[in-house]
Motif scaffolding. Structure first.
Motif, PDB file in Angstrom:
ATOM      1  N   LYS A 500      27.210  34.091  42.705  1.00 34.41           N
ATOM      2  CA  LYS A 500      26.180  33.405  43.484  1.00 34.41           C
ATOM      3  C   LYS A 500      25.707  32.165  42.728  1.00 34.41           C
ATOM      4  O   LYS A 500      25.391  32.213  41.539  1.00 34.41           O
ATOM      5  N   GLY A 501      25.692  31.015  43.414  1.00 32.95           N
ATOM      6  CA  GLY A 501      25.286  29.768  42.789  1.00 32.95           C
ATOM      7  C   GLY A 501      26.403  29.035  42.089  1.00 32.95           C
ATOM      8  O   GLY A 501      26.217  27.919  41.599  1.00 32.95           O
ATOM      9  N   ASN A 502      27.582  29.654  42.007  1.00 34.13           N
ATOM     10  CA  ASN A 502      28.753  29.036  41.370  1.00 34.13           C
ATOM     11  C   ASN A 502      28.380  28.401  40.027  1.00 34.13           C
ATOM     12  O   ASN A 502      28.480  27.178  39.837  1.00 34.13           O
ATOM     13  N   PRO A 503      27.917  29.214  39.050  1.00 34.63           N
ATOM     14  CA  PRO A 503      27.365  28.666  37.798  1.00 34.63           C
ATOM     15  C   PRO A 503      28.340  27.805  37.009  1.00 34.63           C
ATOM     16  O   PRO A 503      27.913  26.932  36.256  1.00 34.63           O
ATOM     17  N   LYS A 504      29.651  28.037  37.138  1.00 33.46           N
ATOM     18  CA  LYS A 504      30.618  27.236  36.384  1.00 33.46           C
ATOM     19  C   LYS A 504      31.207  26.102  37.216  1.00 33.46           C
ATOM     20  O   LYS A 504      32.180  25.465  36.810  1.00 33.46           O
ATOM     21  N   GLN A 505      30.609  25.879  38.383  1.00 34.00           N
ATOM     22  CA  GLN A 505      30.973  24.724  39.215  1.00 34.00           C
ATOM     23  C   GLN A 505      32.485  24.650  39.470  1.00 34.00           C
ATOM     24  O   GLN A 505      33.126  23.609  39.318  1.00 34.00           O
ATOM     25  N   ILE A 506      33.043  25.769  39.866  1.00 37.25           N
ATOM     26  CA  ILE A 506      34.468  25.822  40.212  1.00 37.25           C
ATOM     27  C   ILE A 506      34.652  25.174  41.578  1.00 37.25           C
ATOM     28  O   ILE A 506      33.925  25.466  42.524  1.00 37.25           O
ATOM     29  N   LYS A 507      35.645  24.290  41.684  1.00 44.11           N
ATOM     30  CA  LYS A 507      35.875  23.557  42.934  1.00 44.11           C
ATOM     31  C   LYS A 507      37.217  23.884  43.577  1.00 44.11           C
ATOM     32  O   LYS A 507      37.394  23.708  44.775  1.00 44.11           O
ATOM     33  N   GLY A 508      38.186  24.322  42.783  1.00 38.91           N
ATOM     34  CA  GLY A 508      39.497  24.608  43.333  1.00 38.91           C
ATOM     35  C   GLY A 508      40.423  25.190  42.290  1.00 38.91           C
ATOM     36  O   GLY A 508      40.014  25.522  41.166  1.00 38.91           O
ATOM     37  N   PHE A 509      41.700  25.278  42.629  1.00 31.17           N
ATOM     38  CA  PHE A 509      42.682  25.901  41.745  1.00 31.17           C
ATOM     39  C   PHE A 509      42.834  25.161  40.425  1.00 31.17           C
ATOM     40  O   PHE A 509      43.167  25.767  39.406  1.00 31.17           O
ATOM     41  N   ALA A 510      42.599  23.873  40.422  1.00 30.88           N
ATOM     42  CA  ALA A 510      42.746  23.101  39.185  1.00 30.88           C
ATOM     43  C   ALA A 510      41.814  23.617  38.098  1.00 30.88           C
ATOM     44  O   ALA A 510      42.135  23.561  36.900  1.00 30.88           O
ATOM     45  N   ASP A 511      40.673  24.162  38.501  1.00 39.60           N
ATOM     46  CA  ASP A 511      39.697  24.658  37.520  1.00 39.60           C
ATOM     47  C   ASP A 511      40.169  25.938  36.825  1.00 39.60           C
ATOM     48  O   ASP A 511      39.606  26.318  35.795  1.00 39.60           O
ATOM     49  N   LEU A 512      41.170  26.602  37.375  1.00 42.16           N
ATOM     50  CA  LEU A 512      41.637  27.847  36.762  1.00 42.16           C
ATOM     51  C   LEU A 512      42.236  27.610  35.377  1.00 42.16           C
ATOM     52  O   LEU A 512      42.300  28.531  34.562  1.00 42.16           O
ATOM     53  N   ALA A 513      42.679  26.389  35.122  1.00 44.26           N
ATOM     54  CA  ALA A 513      43.275  26.078  33.819  1.00 44.26           C
ATOM     55  C   ALA A 513      42.223  25.798  32.747  1.00 44.26           C
ATOM     56  O   ALA A 513      42.573  25.657  31.561  1.00 44.26           O
ATOM     57  N   ARG A 514      40.959  25.732  33.135  1.00 38.30           N
ATOM     58  CA  ARG A 514      39.901  25.483  32.148  1.00 38.30           C
ATOM     59  C   ARG A 514      39.774  26.662  31.184  1.00 38.30           C
ATOM     60  O   ARG A 514      39.938  27.824  31.577  1.00 38.30           O
ATOM     61  N   LYS A 515      39.459  26.377  29.933  1.00 37.73           N
ATOM     62  CA  LYS A 515      39.376  27.410  28.898  1.00 37.73           C
ATOM     63  C   LYS A 515      38.164  28.327  29.082  1.00 37.73           C
ATOM     64  O   LYS A 515      38.132  29.439  28.560  1.00 37.73           O
ATOM     65  N   ASP A 516      37.155  27.843  29.819  1.00 34.63           N
ATOM     66  CA  ASP A 516      35.948  28.654  29.996  1.00 34.63           C
ATOM     67  C   ASP A 516      35.993  29.496  31.270  1.00 34.63           C
ATOM     68  O   ASP A 516      35.013  30.144  31.632  1.00 34.63           O
ATOM     69  N   ILE A 517      37.142  29.498  31.964  1.00 34.22           N
ATOM     70  CA  ILE A 517      37.267  30.238  33.223  1.00 34.22           C
ATOM     71  C   ILE A 517      38.172  31.459  33.014  1.00 34.22           C
ATOM     72  O   ILE A 517      39.279  31.342  32.483  1.00 34.22           O
ATOM     73  N   VAL A 518      37.679  32.635  33.456  1.00 34.71           N
ATOM     74  CA  VAL A 518      38.485  33.867  33.451  1.00 34.71           C
ATOM     75  C   VAL A 518      38.809  34.223  34.893  1.00 34.71           C
ATOM     76  O   VAL A 518      37.909  34.352  35.737  1.00 34.71           O
ATOM     77  N   PHE A 519      40.087  34.377  35.168  1.00 35.13           N
ATOM     78  CA  PHE A 519      40.587  34.623  36.522  1.00 35.13           C
ATOM     79  C   PHE A 519      40.898  36.110  36.689  1.00 35.13           C
ATOM     80  O   PHE A 519      41.228  36.803  35.731  1.00 35.13           O
ATOM     81  N   ILE A 520      40.784  36.609  37.921  1.00 34.80           N
ATOM     82  CA  ILE A 520      41.261  37.958  38.255  1.00 34.80           C
ATOM     83  C   ILE A 520      42.299  37.807  39.356  1.00 34.80           C
ATOM     84  O   ILE A 520      42.042  37.149  40.378  1.00 34.80           O
ATOM     85  N   ASN A 521      43.488  38.373  39.156  1.00 34.85           N
ATOM     86  CA  ASN A 521      44.623  38.146  40.046  1.00 34.85           C
ATOM     87  C   ASN A 521      44.829  39.335  40.970  1.00 34.85           C
ATOM     88  O   ASN A 521      44.232  40.395  40.796  1.00 34.85           O
ATOM     89  N   ARG A 522      45.692  39.167  41.964  1.00 34.18           N
ATOM     90  CA  ARG A 522      46.189  40.275  42.775  1.00 34.18           C
ATOM     91  C   ARG A 522      47.553  40.692  42.247  1.00 34.18           C
ATOM     92  O   ARG A 522      48.217  39.963  41.515  1.00 34.18           O
ATOM     93  N   GLN A 523      47.994  41.883  42.646  1.00 35.08           N
ATOM     94  CA  GLN A 523      49.230  42.442  42.112  1.00 35.08           C
ATOM     95  C   GLN A 523      50.453  41.699  42.635  1.00 35.08           C
ATOM     96  O   GLN A 523      50.408  41.047  43.690  1.00 35.08           O
ATOM     97  N   CYS A 524      51.554  41.797  41.880  1.00 33.32           N
ATOM     98  CA  CYS A 524      52.817  41.193  42.305  1.00 33.32           C
ATOM     99  C   CYS A 524      53.213  41.741  43.672  1.00 33.32           C
ATOM    100  O   CYS A 524      53.074  42.938  43.938  1.00 33.32           O
ATOM    101  N   GLY A 525      53.720  40.876  44.522  1.00 31.54           N
ATOM    102  CA  GLY A 525      54.134  41.288  45.861  1.00 31.54           C
ATOM    103  C   GLY A 525      53.044  41.127  46.895  1.00 31.54           C
ATOM    104  O   GLY A 525      53.321  41.209  48.098  1.00 31.54           O
TER     105      GLY A 525
END
Length: 642
Positions: A500-525
């Motif tokens: 809520k509030g998007n504290p890290k100001q993520i705007k799109g997929f490009a932000d996933l490469a930032r060092k301060d961003i932790v991503f959660i993925n879906r399973q293969c397939g």
């Protein structure tokens, strides 16, 4: 000192033998009897033989409406030669159940009697009767001194009627085994308490108590006891004074606040601590003041499994009964399952019939995932010296649901969507005989399940970049030669779920490469995983540069939960999942989510009911739309037929 008690690796069968032997030598046999009114006897177990005090009926009674007669007076009667009998002297009218008047020994049914017009003092009969014909003679049902019920018999509704008919108003039954359930843990709070971080709502004792009641026992639930060894010991001692079995839930492992084994050993004897099963290893078998004491793990799945293994036989034994035999069916495992050597694993599975095969699909294996028990249809036991089973292996399933329920279950394997939960509920509401069981393995996994004939339908949303179509090319490649119907369920909005509030100001997929961003993925397939990879490829981002890319969830709600709890900063999912947990959402794509159904199942009544629900149920459509992020324009429309 606690570490000196911990933790063996006793094989399950040996542990059960040890437990049974100790119960036998300690005299833990059938409990004493108590006299209870028959109105309260349903489900209770007789503590003595029940002998008839009266015959039933205790007088000769008319079995039909008609006329009481002496059979000799009816000789020669026929339609051609009716016989006339004088009322009062040779015949008397009786209703069903009336006592047979003295001197009479048969009843002529009213259908076989002619009333003579203008003459009320006689009747005409058109056929003879034999001695005691149409008469319930004394003791026809029960004879005084006859055995009505033996000892160790569980009372059923018909038994209550028979015992009353035999002249009893009460019956001697075994006292219900009292099982004292002691939940432990400073973090436990009662349901309805205002929660703060670190609190855990105590529900295990309610599960265990309900099992005791189901088995015929009397649960005695104690309020949660904090992690204080003296208080735990006091609760155990109190339990031994009132209970036939004392159960301590949680604190059975070897952590800094696991006091159960130490408490039992200081009060009595620890017979065993630790068995080689998964989940459920830290079981404690003990004895205090000539009472069996059972310590079981705090995780709900572990608690359920170990309580059934060690408490159920004892509760039945104390009633003088044998536990009901398990219902075992043979099913084919839908996917490979690996298991650690050295521990017998209780694998939870969903089961459904697809064509001629019973298919078992594994569900979550976590010891703390209570919903895995809610969703499971049975257990598959993987032997301790096995490393698991391959896909397609025939396995024995110890059933939690009836076979009839399984036969009426739709097996849906594939991509997850919240609309499937609503569909399952609406189907069950409108067609109570049918159930929808969904397993979330991703779109590709669902189509492969159809290929192997292990599912009735598959949820899928795979986009083909070359054709610009959803699902069709994958169906043609994986299911060539089979007629497949592709029915739209919804169009849905996918996007990045953020706090809520998007504290890290993520705007799109490009932000996933930032060092301060932790991503959660879906399973293969999963189609969502494929969408993620498509965008990363377009942006030239190497997945290795994304923190958390390798961490996977199997559902959109799992992704949303990971973001809510701080395990991740963002993950790709549907808008409905973000709204459900009050999270923010950055839309990235609108996609089509379909159900793929092999045509050979369309004539199945349960599949027909499923399609009617999708196409015709306005309430279902409205509920889906209310989740947010869904377009139901084509709901139920056939998008493609191969």
């Amino acid at each position: 000192m606690r570490k000196g008690i911990y933790l063996e690796n006793t094989p399950l069968e040996k542990a059960l033998e040890l437990w049974s032997a100790r119960l036998g030598t300690s005299g833990s046999g059938p409990l004493e009897g108590e006299q209870v009114p028959l109105e309260e006897a349903l489900g209770r177990v007789t503590a003595a033989a029940v002998i008839a005090r009266l015959s039933s009926p205790f007088y000769h009674a008319a079995a039909m409406d008609g006329y009481a007669v002496r059979f000799m007076d009816t000789f020669g009667a026929s339609e051609l030669s009716p016989k006339r009998l004088a009322l009062g002297e040779e015949a008397l009218y009786v209703d069903t159940g009336d006592p047979l008047p003295d001197r009479f020994n048969a009843v002529v049914m009213v259908e076989d009697v002619n009333l003579i017009r203008g003459q009320e003092s006689a009747i005409e009969i058109i056929q003879p009767v034999t001695p005691w014909q149409n008469v319930r003679v004394i003791g026809e049902d029960i004879v005084a001194t006859e055995l009505i019920l033996p000892e160790n018999h569980r009372m059923r509704p018909v038994d209550i009627g028979a015992v009353i008919s035999g002249g009893h108003t009460s019956v001697m039954v075994r006292r219900r085994p009292r099982v004292v359930v002691i939940p432990t843990g400073t973090e436990l709070v009662e349901p309805g308490t205002e929660l703060k971080k670190g609190d855990i709502i105590e529900y295990n004792s309610r599960i265990l108590s309900s099992l005791v009641s189901e088995w015929g026992g009397e649960p005695v639930r104690i309020r949660p006891v904090p992690d204080d060894i003296e208080k735990i010991k006091a609760a155990i001692l109190s339990g031994t004074e009132t209970g036939d079995l004392v159960v301590i839930n949680a604190g059975s492992s070897a952590g800094s606040e696991d006091y159960t084994a130490k408490a039992i050993s200081e009060l009595g004897e620890v017979l065993l601590h630790g068995i080689n099963i998964k989940p459920g290893k830290p079981v404690i078998l003990g004895w205090v003041k000539n009472r069996p004491v059972l310590g079981i793990p705090g995780y709900p799945v572990s608690a359920y499994i170990t309580f059934k293994l060690f408490a159920e036989p004892l509760v039945y034994r104390l009633q003088g009964l044998e536990p009901p035999p398990p219902e075992i069916i043979r099913a084919r495992l839908s996917r490979q399952v690996a298991s650690a050597l050295g521990q017998e694993e209780f694998l939870r599975v969903k089961v459904g019939r697809v064509a001629e095969n019973l298919i078992a699909t594994p569900v979550s294996r976590g010891a703390g995932v209570l919903m895995s028990l809610v969703r499971a249809d049975g257990f598959v036991r993987i032997p301790a010296m096995s490393e698991g089973f391959g896909a397609g292996t025939d396995v024995d399933v110890d059933m939690l649901r009836s076979r009839d329920e399984i036969e009426h279950t739709i097996v849906c394997i594939g991509s997850h969507d919240n609309a499937l939960d609503l569909l399952a509920n609406t189907l069950k509401k409108n067609y109570p005989a049918f159930s929808l069981s969904s397993a979330h393995v991703g779109s590709l996994g669902g189509l492969i399940a159809l290929q192997r004939r292990e599912a009735h339908c598959a949820g899928t949303h795979m986009f083909d970049e070359e054709t610009g179509e959803y699902n069709i090319s994958f169906i043609n490649r994986l299911l060539a030669g089979r007629r497949i119907i592709l029915v739209n369920l919804v169009y849905r909005t996918q996007g990045l779920i953020v706090p809520k509030g998007n504290p890290k100001q993520i705007k799109g997929f490009a932000d996933l490469a930032r060092k301060d961003i932790v991503f959660i993925n879906r399973q293969c397939g999963a189609g969502t995983r494929m969408l993620t990879d498509k965008h990363l490829k377009e942006l030239g981002i190497d997945p290795k540069d994304i923190r958390g890319y390798e961490r996977e969830e199997y559902t959109h709600m799992g992704v949303a939960s990971a973001v809510l709890t701080g395990l991740a900063d963002t993950g790709l999912g549907i808008l409905a999942a973000a709204r459900a947990l009050d999270l923010d959402f950055i839309a990235v794509a609108k996609e089509r989510y379909d159900l793929a159904l092999p045509a050979e199942y369309l004539s199945d009544p349960k599949i027909a009911a499923l399609l009617r629900t999708i196409r015709e149920n306005a309430e279902f459509r409205q509920m889906v739309e209310s989740l947010g992020g869904y377009d139901t324009t084509d709901m139920g429309k056939v998008m493609y037929e191969s």
